[in-house]
Design a protein around this motif. Structure first.
Motif, PDB file in Angstrom:
ATOM      1  N   LEU A 109       0.827  -1.066   0.007  1.00  0.00           N
ATOM      2  CA  LEU A 109       0.016  -0.093  -0.043  1.00  0.00           C
ATOM      3  C   LEU A 109       0.896   1.242  -0.194  1.00  0.00           C
ATOM      4  CD1 LEU A 109      -3.089   0.686   0.014  1.00  0.00           C
ATOM      5  CD2 LEU A 109      -2.742   1.028   2.668  1.00  0.00           C
ATOM      6  N   THR A 110       1.015   2.104  -1.078  1.00  0.00           N
ATOM      7  CA  THR A 110       1.801   3.171  -1.385  1.00  0.00           C
ATOM      8  C   THR A 110       1.200   4.513  -1.555  1.00  0.00           C
ATOM      9  OG1 THR A 110       2.267   2.582  -3.627  1.00  0.00           O
ATOM     10  CG2 THR A 110       3.551   1.470  -2.216  1.00  0.00           C
ATOM     11  N   GLU A 111      -0.080   4.295  -1.987  1.00  0.00           N
ATOM     12  CA  GLU A 111      -0.664   5.523  -2.363  1.00  0.00           C
ATOM     13  C   GLU A 111      -1.061   6.605  -1.190  1.00  0.00           C
ATOM     14  OE1 GLU A 111      -2.177   8.212  -4.847  1.00  0.00           O
ATOM     15  OE2 GLU A 111      -1.343   6.426  -5.428  1.00  0.00           O
ATOM     16  N   GLU A 112      -0.364   7.619  -0.869  1.00  0.00           N
ATOM     17  CA  GLU A 112      -0.447   8.466  -0.037  1.00  0.00           C
ATOM     18  C   GLU A 112      -1.960   8.881   0.350  1.00  0.00           C
ATOM     19  OE1 GLU A 112       1.201  11.386   2.654  1.00  0.00           O
ATOM     20  OE2 GLU A 112       2.024   9.892   1.601  1.00  0.00           O
ATOM     21  N   GLY A 113      -2.381   8.617   1.686  1.00  0.00           N
ATOM     22  CA  GLY A 113      -3.661   8.826   2.079  1.00  0.00           C
ATOM     23  C   GLY A 113      -4.806   7.992   1.947  1.00  0.00           C
ATOM     24  N   SER A 114      -4.344   6.881   1.515  1.00  0.00           N
ATOM     25  CA  SER A 114      -5.028   5.596   1.161  1.00  0.00           C
ATOM     26  C   SER A 114      -5.269   4.438   2.381  1.00  0.00           C
ATOM     27  CB  SER A 114      -4.658   4.632   0.001  1.00  0.00           C
ATOM     28  OG  SER A 114      -3.277   4.128   0.087  1.00  0.00           O
ATOM     29  N   TYR A 115      -6.172   3.701   2.325  1.00  0.00           N
ATOM     30  CA  TYR A 115      -6.447   2.892   3.414  1.00  0.00           C
ATOM     31  C   TYR A 115      -7.081   1.712   2.963  1.00  0.00           C
ATOM     32  CZ  TYR A 115     -11.255   4.663   3.152  1.00  0.00           C
ATOM     33  OH  TYR A 115     -12.526   5.186   3.111  1.00  0.00           O
ATOM     34  N   VAL A 152      19.192  10.088  -1.125  1.00  0.00           N
ATOM     35  CA  VAL A 152      18.698  10.320  -2.253  1.00  0.00           C
ATOM     36  C   VAL A 152      17.731   9.157  -2.462  1.00  0.00           C
ATOM     37  CG1 VAL A 152      18.924  10.214  -4.748  1.00  0.00           C
ATOM     38  CG2 VAL A 152      20.729  11.285  -3.454  1.00  0.00           C
ATOM     39  N   TYR A 153      16.245   9.580  -2.634  1.00  0.00           N
ATOM     40  CA  TYR A 153      15.205   8.496  -2.775  1.00  0.00           C
ATOM     41  C   TYR A 153      14.399   8.720  -4.095  1.00  0.00           C
ATOM     42  CZ  TYR A 153      16.591   8.306   2.377  1.00  0.00           C
ATOM     43  OH  TYR A 153      17.230   8.216   3.441  1.00  0.00           O
ATOM     44  N   LEU A 154      13.825   7.750  -4.336  1.00  0.00           N
ATOM     45  CA  LEU A 154      12.967   7.397  -5.349  1.00  0.00           C
ATOM     46  C   LEU A 154      11.523   8.223  -5.114  1.00  0.00           C
ATOM     47  CD1 LEU A 154      12.561   3.515  -6.498  1.00  0.00           C
ATOM     48  CD2 LEU A 154      13.394   5.333  -7.833  1.00  0.00           C
ATOM     49  N   ASN A 155      11.133   8.897  -6.073  1.00  0.00           N
ATOM     50  CA  ASN A 155       9.825   9.679  -5.931  1.00  0.00           C
ATOM     51  C   ASN A 155       8.677   8.603  -5.675  1.00  0.00           C
ATOM     52  OD1 ASN A 155       8.641   8.917  -8.626  1.00  0.00           O
ATOM     53  ND2 ASN A 155       9.931  10.646  -9.484  1.00  0.00           N
ATOM     54  N   ARG A 156       7.310   9.009  -5.398  1.00  0.00           N
ATOM     55  CA  ARG A 156       6.327   8.085  -5.267  1.00  0.00           C
ATOM     56  C   ARG A 156       5.917   7.188  -6.342  1.00  0.00           C
ATOM     57  NH1 ARG A 156       3.074  11.477  -2.817  1.00  0.00           N
ATOM     58  NH2 ARG A 156       4.122  11.037  -0.606  1.00  0.00           N
ATOM     59  N   GLU A 182       7.980   6.114   3.884  1.00  0.00           N
ATOM     60  CA  GLU A 182       7.896   6.240   2.450  1.00  0.00           C
ATOM     61  C   GLU A 182       9.184   6.193   1.977  1.00  0.00           C
ATOM     62  OE1 GLU A 182       6.986   9.923  -0.618  1.00  0.00           O
ATOM     63  OE2 GLU A 182       6.459  10.191   1.305  1.00  0.00           O
ATOM     64  N   THR A 183      10.395   6.134   2.629  1.00  0.00           N
ATOM     65  CA  THR A 183      11.621   5.783   2.007  1.00  0.00           C
ATOM     66  C   THR A 183      12.250   4.378   2.305  1.00  0.00           C
ATOM     67  OG1 THR A 183      12.629   6.892   3.733  1.00  0.00           O
ATOM     68  CG2 THR A 183      12.303   8.390   1.773  1.00  0.00           C
ATOM     69  N   GLY A 184      11.329   3.776   2.877  1.00  0.00           N
ATOM     70  CA  GLY A 184      11.585   2.557   3.129  1.00  0.00           C
ATOM     71  C   GLY A 184      12.188   2.156   4.630  1.00  0.00           C
ATOM     72  N   LYS A 185      12.211   3.040   5.554  1.00  0.00           N
ATOM     73  CA  LYS A 185      12.590   2.856   6.873  1.00  0.00           C
ATOM     74  C   LYS A 185      11.497   1.722   7.564  1.00  0.00           C
ATOM     75  CE  LYS A 185      13.534   4.927  11.180  1.00  0.00           C
ATOM     76  NZ  LYS A 185      13.587   6.389  11.971  1.00  0.00           N
ATOM     77  N   ASN A 235      22.634   3.600  -5.319  1.00  0.00           N
ATOM     78  CA  ASN A 235      22.448   3.064  -3.956  1.00  0.00           C
ATOM     79  C   ASN A 235      21.213   3.234  -3.372  1.00  0.00           C
ATOM     80  OD1 ASN A 235      25.017   2.142  -2.619  1.00  0.00           O
ATOM     81  ND2 ASN A 235      25.835   3.861  -3.679  1.00  0.00           N
ATOM     82  N   SER A 236      20.399   4.343  -3.728  1.00  0.00           N
ATOM     83  CA  SER A 236      19.013   4.362  -3.184  1.00  0.00           C
ATOM     84  C   SER A 236      18.129   3.219  -3.696  1.00  0.00           C
ATOM     85  CB  SER A 236      18.416   5.582  -3.828  1.00  0.00           C
ATOM     86  OG  SER A 236      17.158   5.717  -3.305  1.00  0.00           O
ATOM     87  N   LEU A 237      18.486   2.821  -4.972  1.00  0.00           N
ATOM     88  CA  LEU A 237      17.488   1.502  -5.719  1.00  0.00           C
ATOM     89  C   LEU A 237      18.149   0.085  -4.669  1.00  0.00           C
ATOM     90  CD1 LEU A 237      17.696   2.184  -9.357  1.00  0.00           C
ATOM     91  CD2 LEU A 237      15.721   2.297  -7.845  1.00  0.00           C
ATOM     92  N   LEU A 238      19.313   0.070  -4.281  1.00  0.00           N
ATOM     93  CA  LEU A 238      19.928  -1.059  -3.853  1.00  0.00           C
ATOM     94  C   LEU A 238      19.287  -1.243  -2.329  1.00  0.00           C
ATOM     95  CD1 LEU A 238      23.527  -1.408  -4.544  1.00  0.00           C
ATOM     96  CD2 LEU A 238      21.972  -2.653  -5.533  1.00  0.00           C
ATOM     97  N   SER A 239      19.329  -0.039  -1.884  1.00  0.00           N
ATOM     98  CA  SER A 239      18.647   0.023  -0.222  1.00  0.00           C
ATOM     99  C   SER A 239      17.251  -0.276  -0.217  1.00  0.00           C
ATOM    100  CB  SER A 239      18.955   1.327   0.337  1.00  0.00           C
ATOM    101  OG  SER A 239      20.517   1.487   0.431  1.00  0.00           O
ATOM    102  N   PHE A 240      16.589   0.317  -1.163  1.00  0.00           N
ATOM    103  CA  PHE A 240      14.988   0.090  -1.169  1.00  0.00           C
ATOM    104  C   PHE A 240      14.856  -1.570  -1.497  1.00  0.00           C
ATOM    105  CE2 PHE A 240      10.727   1.377  -3.205  1.00  0.00           C
ATOM    106  CZ  PHE A 240      10.255   1.111  -1.988  1.00  0.00           C
ATOM    107  N   GLY A 241      15.745  -2.076  -2.320  1.00  0.00           N
ATOM    108  CA  GLY A 241      15.338  -3.391  -2.824  1.00  0.00           C
ATOM    109  C   GLY A 241      15.656  -4.268  -1.550  1.00  0.00           C
ATOM    110  N   TYR A 242      16.966  -4.031  -0.865  1.00  0.00           N
ATOM    111  CA  TYR A 242      17.300  -4.715   0.197  1.00  0.00           C
ATOM    112  C   TYR A 242      16.235  -4.701   1.361  1.00  0.00           C
ATOM    113  CZ  TYR A 242      22.122  -4.845  -1.980  1.00  0.00           C
ATOM    114  OH  TYR A 242      22.988  -5.273  -2.780  1.00  0.00           O
ATOM    115  N   THR A 243      15.634  -3.556   1.692  1.00  0.00           N
ATOM    116  CA  THR A 243      14.600  -3.334   2.607  1.00  0.00           C
ATOM    117  C   THR A 243      13.254  -4.582   2.442  1.00  0.00           C
ATOM    118  OG1 THR A 243      15.159  -1.190   3.196  1.00  0.00           O
ATOM    119  CG2 THR A 243      12.998  -2.058   3.703  1.00  0.00           C
ATOM    120  N   LEU A 244      13.137  -4.460   1.021  1.00  0.00           N
ATOM    121  CA  LEU A 244      11.695  -5.303   0.453  1.00  0.00           C
ATOM    122  C   LEU A 244      12.229  -6.790   0.916  1.00  0.00           C
ATOM    123  CD1 LEU A 244      10.650  -3.502  -2.826  1.00  0.00           C
ATOM    124  CD2 LEU A 244       9.389  -3.315  -0.612  1.00  0.00           C
TER     125      LEU A 244
END
Length: 319
Positions: free
Chosen positions: A6-12, A272-276, A68-71, A192-201
């Motif tokens: 669920l990534t859409e801002e304000g969605s539920y 540095v992070y991906l946009n939504r 939003e950034t994967g923390k 590195n931003s892509l790597l970090s995001f992928g590693y979190t997932l």
């Protein structure tokens, strides 16, 4: 079966009979049957209703909250998979230095082998001499790991291999994504931003596999145990980083799924992070990758998805 992100801002999420509905204000974005879900990951300002939360717990569907950034913020999961006797044995084995030493050898050797496979694959057309040299050095590091006398040596060889491997990736990757070494917390460049995001997932895919098998995700055999860190997931992710995430990142760049314009300006902390929108595309690509079938596990004589392979690998650890 799938993971719902669920990534859409304000969605539920809300429950609608035996289905789950994704809503934003008065608009329905998507509906799907609850029985098809095996996990929920919520990013940023998204949420779900209490009745649906209860439903997920009853159905043994874990929920993970990320920024939003994967923390990682936290996780809610049922207790039905807890196997205290198995965990007691896990803790005993974690105190067995020889067991941990041999297991660490296995983890790191597999990681470096997969690093070699990846850089060879992407250097076939480029034919970069330095990448060939690094491949040979990685081969030597595997030999050194097999002959190591203690865990400190293994981690030293792993560190050397990682530095050389990321040098090779920096030579292979598209010019617009060039980078200088691995950076994280925060990532300093788009690659590195892509790597970090992928590693979190991937980390929380493995976390789920660990919990499903009744092990404790915070009790490790190789990485140092520390408060708030799922160290066993960190142990098990090492082998899979190149095969699942690094390959995905390079393919996403090469195919134009992610471009250099898809990143937000550096934050106050320099990250540095991906946009939504691009984050959604990357998550879709990750889910496609994790569900793709392969013959990676040589002890299984039929194809599995990577998600199934992770479950099998944790099951192998249990045995």
């Amino acid at each position: 079966m799938t993971i719902l992100y669920l990534t859409e801002e304000g969605s539920y999420l809300e429950k609608r009979s035996s289905r789950v509905r994704i809503r934003k204000t008065d608009q329905t974005l998507k509906e799907l049957p609850i029985e098809k879900l095996e996990g929920i990951v919520l990013f940023g300002n998204t949420h779900l209703t209490t009745p649906l939360m209860t439903e997920f717990l009853e159905r043994e569907i874990p929920m993970t909250w990320l920024s939003e950034t994967g923390k990682f913020y936290g996780r809610l999961e049922p207790t039905t998979s807890i196997n205290i006797e198995r965990q007691r044995e896990q803790f005993r084995r974690a105190d067995d230095e020889i067991f941990c030493f041999e297991l660490s050898k296995s983890f790191i050797s597999a990681k470096i082998r997969n690093c070699r496979v990846l850089i060879k694959r992407y250097n076939q057309k480029r034919n970069i001499e330095r990448v060939k040299e690094i491949d040979e050095e990685l081969r030597k590091q595997i030999l050194k790991v097999s002959q190591a006398d203690n865990a400190v040596q293994i981690l030293g060889y792993e560190g050397n291999a990682s530095r050389m491997y990321f040098e090779a990736l920096s030579l292979i990757v598209d010019e617009s994504f060039k980078f200088k070494g691995r950076s994280k917390q925060p990532p300093k460049d788009p690659f590195n931003s892509l790597l970090s995001f992928g590693y979190t997932l991937l980390l929380y895919e493995i976390y789920t596999a660990i919990v499903n098998k009744g092990l404790h995700p915070y009790a490790s055999f190789m990485h140092q145990v520390r408060k708030g860190h799922p160290a066993l997931a960190s142990d098990l992710i090492e082998e899979w980083r190149p095969t699942i995430v690094d390959a995905l990142v390079i393919n996403s760049i090469n195919k134009g799924i992610i471009t250099i314009d898809d990143f937000q300006a550096p934050s106050d902390k320099g990250g540095v992070y991906l946009n939504r929108h691009a984050a959604k595309l990357f998550i879709q690509s990750f889910e496609k990758r994790i569900r793709s079938t392969n013959s990676y596990l040589d002890y299984v004589d039929y194809p599995l998805s990577f998600r199934e392979s992770l479950q099998f690998q944790v099951g192998s650890l249990v045995k």
